[in-house]
Design a protein around this motif. Structure first.
Motif, PDB file in Angstrom:
ATOM      1  N   THR A   1      -6.875   8.814 -59.605  1.00  0.00           N
ATOM      2  CA  THR A   1      -6.582   9.908 -58.695  1.00  0.00           C
ATOM      3  C   THR A   1      -6.870  11.222 -59.408  1.00  0.00           C
ATOM      4  O   THR A   1      -7.023  11.247 -60.631  1.00  0.00           O
ATOM      5  CB  THR A   1      -5.117   9.856 -58.213  1.00  0.00           C
TER       6      THR A   1
ATOM      7  N   ASN B   1       2.135   4.116 -47.991  1.00  0.00           N
ATOM      8  CA  ASN B   1       2.285   2.908 -48.812  1.00  0.00           C
ATOM      9  C   ASN B   1       3.158   1.840 -48.144  1.00  0.00           C
ATOM     10  O   ASN B   1       2.891   0.653 -48.275  1.00  0.00           O
ATOM     11  CB  ASN B   1       2.832   3.261 -50.193  1.00  0.00           C
TER      12      ASN B   1
ATOM     13  N   THR C   1      -9.142   0.303 -47.761  1.00  0.00           N
ATOM     14  CA  THR C   1      -8.222   0.159 -48.888  1.00  0.00           C
ATOM     15  C   THR C   1      -7.351  -1.078 -48.752  1.00  0.00           C
ATOM     16  O   THR C   1      -7.200  -1.864 -49.699  1.00  0.00           O
ATOM     17  CB  THR C   1      -7.330   1.410 -49.009  1.00  0.00           C
TER      18      THR C   1
ATOM     19  N   ALA D   1      -8.192   5.031 -44.648  1.00  0.00           N
ATOM     20  CA  ALA D   1      -7.313   4.413 -45.635  1.00  0.00           C
ATOM     21  C   ALA D   1      -7.036   2.958 -45.284  1.00  0.00           C
ATOM     22  O   ALA D   1      -7.072   2.076 -46.147  1.00  0.00           O
ATOM     23  CB  ALA D   1      -6.006   5.197 -45.728  1.00  0.00           C
TER      24      ALA D   1
ATOM     25  N   VAL E   1      -4.879  14.414 -46.934  1.00  0.00           N
ATOM     26  CA  VAL E   1      -5.396  14.204 -48.276  1.00  0.00           C
ATOM     27  C   VAL E   1      -6.217  15.397 -48.779  1.00  0.00           C
ATOM     28  O   VAL E   1      -6.314  15.635 -49.985  1.00  0.00           O
ATOM     29  CB  VAL E   1      -6.238  12.907 -48.346  1.00  0.00           C
TER      30      VAL E   1
ATOM     31  N   ARG F   1       2.569  14.004 -54.096  1.00  0.00           N
ATOM     32  CA  ARG F   1       1.237  13.814 -53.512  1.00  0.00           C
ATOM     33  C   ARG F   1       0.846  12.324 -53.492  1.00  0.00           C
ATOM     34  O   ARG F   1      -0.321  11.983 -53.273  1.00  0.00           O
ATOM     35  CB  ARG F   1       0.213  14.628 -54.291  1.00  0.00           C
ATOM     36  N   SER F   2       1.791  11.441 -53.710  1.00  0.00           N
ATOM     37  CA  SER F   2       1.484  10.007 -53.665  1.00  0.00           C
ATOM     38  C   SER F   2       1.188   9.579 -52.234  1.00  0.00           C
ATOM     39  O   SER F   2       1.456  10.318 -51.281  1.00  0.00           O
ATOM     40  CB  SER F   2       2.653   9.197 -54.234  1.00  0.00           C
ATOM     41  N   CYS F   3       0.663   8.366 -52.076  1.00  0.00           N
ATOM     42  CA  CYS F   3       0.223   7.879 -50.769  1.00  0.00           C
ATOM     43  C   CYS F   3       1.377   7.821 -49.774  1.00  0.00           C
ATOM     44  O   CYS F   3       2.378   7.136 -50.019  1.00  0.00           O
ATOM     45  CB  CYS F   3      -0.396   6.490 -50.922  1.00  0.00           C
TER      46      CYS F   3
ATOM     47  N   ARG G   1       2.671  17.585 -44.695  1.00  0.00           N
ATOM     48  CA  ARG G   1       3.418  16.466 -45.303  1.00  0.00           C
ATOM     49  C   ARG G   1       4.820  16.387 -44.698  1.00  0.00           C
ATOM     50  O   ARG G   1       5.312  15.301 -44.384  1.00  0.00           O
ATOM     51  CB  ARG G   1       3.503  16.666 -46.815  1.00  0.00           C
TER      52      ARG G   1
ATOM     53  N   PHE H   1      -0.161   3.735 -55.993  1.00  0.00           N
ATOM     54  CA  PHE H   1      -0.133   4.659 -54.859  1.00  0.00           C
ATOM     55  C   PHE H   1      -0.095   6.117 -55.309  1.00  0.00           C
ATOM     56  O   PHE H   1       0.268   7.007 -54.538  1.00  0.00           O
ATOM     57  CB  PHE H   1       1.072   4.357 -53.960  1.00  0.00           C
ATOM     58  N   GLY H   2      -0.483   6.372 -56.557  1.00  0.00           N
ATOM     59  CA  GLY H   2      -0.457   7.742 -57.049  1.00  0.00           C
ATOM     60  C   GLY H   2       0.900   8.091 -57.636  1.00  0.00           C
ATOM     61  O   GLY H   2       1.704   7.214 -57.961  1.00  0.00           O
TER      62      GLY H   2
END
Length: 514
Positions: free
Chosen positions: A377, A455, A311, A307, A119, A450-452, A130, A445-446
């Motif tokens: 975000t 998820n 979350t 997370a 992150v 760059r989304s989670c 990633r 989730f964004g």
């Protein structure tokens, strides 16, 4: 002497005022609409910091303050932040112009082990990590991990059954934040770190206590964060660390011992540590590219912990709240569970059955719309760029290092995107209606690359526990259940002032025999 002291105080106050307002010219210079900031606080209310004013409501008020603006400005303390409310611009930032907005805004003034987590990594380092981690979160990997999740769900339900027997009544009131946090703690311990913990029986286990300490946003944590924001040099001189090193060492030893034990005894377990071990081995065997160090390994484990611990538990709290407040939704979901149990024919719940439950998915999706665990975000602009609208006209010119907010909660509550946004309506996400949802208006989730990344795992946890709870119990409002959830959530934490209370009533018939 008194005159000298008074003069010095006046000079210091003048310098403080000048410093605290020195950034408050940017939006005026760029022609961006904004509310007039106050010294030091900017557009943040003092009550938000002190936990007496709703930060969520403040976000919604900001969104309607400039209804015709595609971008508006807000000063988060001294930092100017460009808030993007136009859906096309959000898609440009998150997807089309991603190379300009690849990074989250993270200070380089101080580093922690968390700086190596996915992150907070930037540019090529983020992309490399990633790529390393993406295969870890595929559907196939989640399917192999599901047994661990399911086992934690069964233990959680057994706890409620035991409490009911001890109380000797027909129902029991549960505070869901503690309950859900204990559940997610056990899931992380098992599915991420390979440790079997029952936090319902071992209430003071160290894993759970450290999780509470590290995720609790109290007054002390806010002051410490502000000091690191405004006076990082002083924190460095005083050798104050942002994260407690003793807690970090606990996780460091935990991970190191788990890895060494598995290597020595040739143990393979379908959990996150095993998947990271495989990713580390494959990455480091490659002749070129980024190496996956032990600190990288630990940083990702910490990210999963943070997370997952807070979350996911927050998501579960709001979902069970909405189910108890919307009995017709709960009844329909229970009917779907009955159908699933009939198809399983006595076999335990499995990943594929869970993921193919359409109404359950609709209910969870609507809960994430109304109560996104992450309410906005951010992105950092890494090169000058003109943001243009659909007519190719410049909306705003952004400069390198400008900070951008995407207001997830406000988008989800915008009646232009979701009719009657205050209501809980799972049918928004039915096969017939979900295609009507505007792109970039629903972002739990964004958005974009760059989304989670986790998820799938989060949804698996949430759906699984809700399935097991509704199988055994009917959820109804308790005496202390909030009547105005949005108004009861004060400060920056996603917890109402009287917490989350739900009454659990045992179902008269076991679904397995129905």
């Amino acid at each position: 002497m008194l005159l000298i002291v008074v003069t010095l105080v006046v000079i210091l106050l003048g310098l403080l005022y000048k410093w605290s307002t020195s950034t408050y010219h940017k939006f005026e210079e760029r022609g961006v609409p904004h509310e007039k900031p106050r010294p030091l606080l900017g557009n943040v209310r003092f009550g938000e910091l002190m936990g007496s004013v709703s930060h969520l409501r403040r976000q919604l008020e900001e969104h309607v303050q400039f209804p015709k603006a595609k971008v508006y400005g807000m000063y988060f303390l001294r930092d100017p932040v460009f808030v993007v409310r136009d859906l096309e611009l959000i898609r440009n930032i998150g997807v089309k112009e991603f190379d300009h907005f690849m990074n989250h805004h993270a200070s380089d003034k101080f580093e922690t082990i968390f700086s190596k987590s996915l992150v907070q990594l930037k540019n090529r380092e983020w992309r490399a990590m990633r790529n390393i981690l993406s295969p870890t979160f595929t559907g196939i990997k989640m399917r192999s991990m599901y047994e661990l999740i399911n086992a934690c769900c069964e233990v959680s339900v057994e706890y409620i059954e035991k409490q009911l027997k001890q109380e000797g009544g027909n129902s029991i009131d549960l505070e869901m934040k503690e309950y859900c946090t204990r559940f997610t703690n056990d899931v992380i311990a098992s599915a991420a770190f390979g440790i079997k913990i029952n936090s319902f029986e071992e209430k003071d286990n160290r894993f759970y206590k450290i999780g509470q300490i590290m995720t609790n946003i109290n007054f002390k944590a806010i002051v410490k964060s502000l000091l690191f924001t405004f006076l990082p040099w002083l924190m460095k001189i005083l050798r104050v660390t942002l994260l407690d090193e003793k807690n970090i060492d606990f996780f460091r030893n935990l991970v190191s011992n788990a890895v060494n034990y598995r290597v020595e005894h040739k143990i393979i377990r379908p959990d996150m540590i095993q998947l990271l071990m495989e990713a580390q081995r494959k990455t480091n065997e490659a002749e070129s590219g980024k190496k996956f160090t032990d600190d990288d390994f630990l940083a990702q484990c910490l990210l999963f912990f943070f997370a997952g611990f807070d979350t996911v538990s927050t998501c579960l709290c709001f979902l069970t709240y909405e189910l108890c407040m919307n009995p017709e939704v709960q009844a329909q979901l229970y009917e779907e569970i009955l159908s699933a149990e009939e198809r399983l024919n006595g076999k335990p719940l499995d990943y594929d059955t869970l993921m193919h439950m359409k109404y359950l998915d609709m209910v969870v999706s609507e809960s994430l719309r109304k109560w996104p665990p992450v309410t906005r975000t951010d992105r950092a602009c890494n090169a000058d760029i003109d943001l243009r609208d659909e007519n190719d006209e410049i909306v705003v010119s952004l400069k390198k290092n400008d900070q951008i907010f995407i207001p997830i909660l406000a988008l989800h509550y915008d009646p232009e995107h979701f009719a009657e946004p205050e209501k809980f309506i799972p049918e928004r996400f039915s096969d017939e209606n979900k295609n009507d949802i505007k792109p970039s208006s629903y972002l739990p989730f964004g958005i974009g690359p760059r989304s989670c990344i986790g998820n799938r795992m989060a949804l698996m946890e949430v759906k699984s526990l809700v399935y097991h709870l509704l199988t055994k119990f009917q959820l109804t409002p308790a005496e202390k259940t909030s009547k105005d959830m949005m108004g009861d959530i004060l400060g920056f934490q996603m917890v109402p002032k009287n917490k989350f209370w739900v009454k659990y009533v045992p179902r008269q018939t076991d679904v397995k025999s129905s």
